[in-house]
Scaffold this motif. Sequence first.
Motif, short mmCIF file in Angstrom:
data_model
loop_
_atom_site.label_atom_id
_atom_site.label_comp_id
_atom_site.label_asym_id
_atom_site.label_seq_id
_atom_site.Cartn_x
_atom_site.Cartn_y
_atom_site.Cartn_z
N ARG A 100 0.72 -1.32 0.06
CA ARG A 100 0.04 0.07 -0.04
C ARG A 100 0.80 1.17 -0.02
O ARG A 100 0.42 2.42 -0.85
CB ARG A 100 -0.96 0.10 1.07
CG ARG A 100 -1.80 -1.16 1.25
CD ARG A 100 -2.83 -1.25 2.43
NE ARG A 100 -3.26 0.12 2.75
CZ ARG A 100 -4.05 0.44 3.84
NH1 ARG A 100 -4.40 -0.50 4.75
NH2 ARG A 100 -4.83 1.54 4.12
N ALA A 103 3.88 1.57 -1.34
CA ALA A 103 4.56 1.80 -2.65
C ALA A 103 3.40 2.02 -3.60
O ALA A 103 3.47 3.14 -4.57
CB ALA A 103 4.85 0.34 -3.02
N ALA A 104 1.95 1.73 -3.61
CA ALA A 104 1.15 2.29 -4.44
C ALA A 104 0.70 3.81 -4.18
O ALA A 104 0.29 4.30 -4.96
CB ALA A 104 -0.35 1.57 -4.03
N ALA A 105 0.80 4.17 -2.93
CA ALA A 105 0.57 5.59 -2.62
C ALA A 105 1.86 6.44 -2.83
O ALA A 105 1.94 7.57 -2.64
CB ALA A 105 0.29 5.81 -1.07
N GLY A 106 2.98 5.92 -3.51
CA GLY A 106 4.16 6.48 -3.56
C GLY A 106 4.76 7.00 -2.50
O GLY A 106 5.57 8.05 -2.50
N ARG A 107 4.78 6.38 -1.43
CA ARG A 107 5.39 6.79 -0.17
C ARG A 107 6.75 5.66 0.01
O ARG A 107 6.84 4.67 -0.77
CB ARG A 107 4.56 6.22 1.06
CG ARG A 107 3.46 7.22 1.32
CD ARG A 107 2.83 6.87 2.79
NE ARG A 107 4.18 6.88 3.70
CZ ARG A 107 3.95 6.67 4.96
NH1 ARG A 107 2.77 6.97 5.50
NH2 ARG A 107 4.97 6.53 5.72
N GLY A 108 7.68 6.22 0.88
CA GLY A 108 8.75 5.26 1.21
C GLY A 108 8.41 4.14 1.75
O GLY A 108 7.06 3.89 2.15
N ARG A 109 9.31 3.16 1.97
CA ARG A 109 9.09 1.84 2.55
C ARG A 109 9.12 2.00 4.08
O ARG A 109 10.06 2.49 4.83
CB ARG A 109 10.40 1.12 2.34
CG ARG A 109 10.25 -0.31 3.06
CD ARG A 109 11.69 -1.23 2.63
NE ARG A 109 11.74 -2.28 3.23
CZ ARG A 109 12.20 -2.73 4.32
NH1 ARG A 109 12.41 -1.64 5.21
NH2 ARG A 109 12.15 -4.00 4.92
#
Length: 278
Positions: free
Chosen positions: A219, A221-227
Motif C-alpha cells: 500500500r 508503494a502504491a501511494a508513492g510513499r517510502g518503505r
Amino acid sequence: MDHAVFTFLTDYGIDGPTLARATEERGFDGLFLTEHTNIPTSRQSAWSGGPELPRRYSHTFDPFVALAAMAMVTQRIALGTAVSLVLQHHPIGLAKTTASLDRIAGGRFEFGVGPGWNREEMANHGVDPRTRTRRMLEHLAAIREIWTKDEAEFHGEFVDFDPIWSWPKPLRTPPVLIGGEGPTVLDRVLSHGDGWMPRVGEDTDVDALAARVAELRRRAAAAGRGRPTVTVFGAVPDRAALESYAAAGADRVLYALPDAGEDEVLRALDDLAALRGR
C-alpha cells in the motif's frame, strides 16, 4: 535485522545512564522506554497481562527526561519511546520536548506512539477515551507541523492554534512509529507514521504478521510513499523466533528488559547479546 531493547525505567531499578552505556557497549542498536504519566488507584480498565497491574506502571520515569540523560552517555544507539501516550500531552509542549531531545541526542530520537489502554489515566488528562485514536492522530499532525515549519499553524477538532514560532527544531524529523495490532492500524501508519510497531508474543501467528507487513509495504508503494519500517515489540528471545521475524519482513526487534536492579538487568543484556552473537 537490528536488535534493540525496551524497558519500564523505574525509580527502584537500574539507573538510566548505566543502562544506556551497557546497552551500547554490548552492541545493541537501540534503547526504548515506556510511558505512563499516572496510574489511578481505582482502576476499571482491564490489563491484558492479568488481573493485577504490576507496580512498574506507576513507577516509570518520564521517558523524555530519562532519554536526554541517556543521550549524554551514548553516541550510537537509537533512543526512543515504546510507546509515548501522545494524547495525554499538549502537542505544542510535546513538540518542543521531542525536538529538544532529538537535538541533545544528535538526531537519534525515534517517536514510538500509541493511544493507550488505561481509560482512567486518560480521563485524568481530560481525554474522552472514545476519541483517543482521532486525538492521537491530530496531535501527531500538529507536532509534525511544529517540527517542520518555521511558522506552524493548526486548526483541528482537538488542537487549534494560529501561527507560532517554536524552536529548536529537531536535527531530523524523528521517525514516528505507530504501535498497535488492530484492524485499522496500517491505515494509521500510512496516514501519520513512518513505521509500524506491532506487539508479538509466544502465540503470535508470524505468517499473519508477514501478510500484514507485505500489505503495508504494498500500500505504501502504491501511494508513492517510502518503505515503512517494522519494529517488532516484545520479541521472543529465541533464534527460531528471530528468524521468523526476519522472514516476515521485520527491520528491528525490541526485547523486553526486567524492571530490576543493575545486576539482574546487566545479566539479561548479556544473555540477549549472546543470543544475537555479540
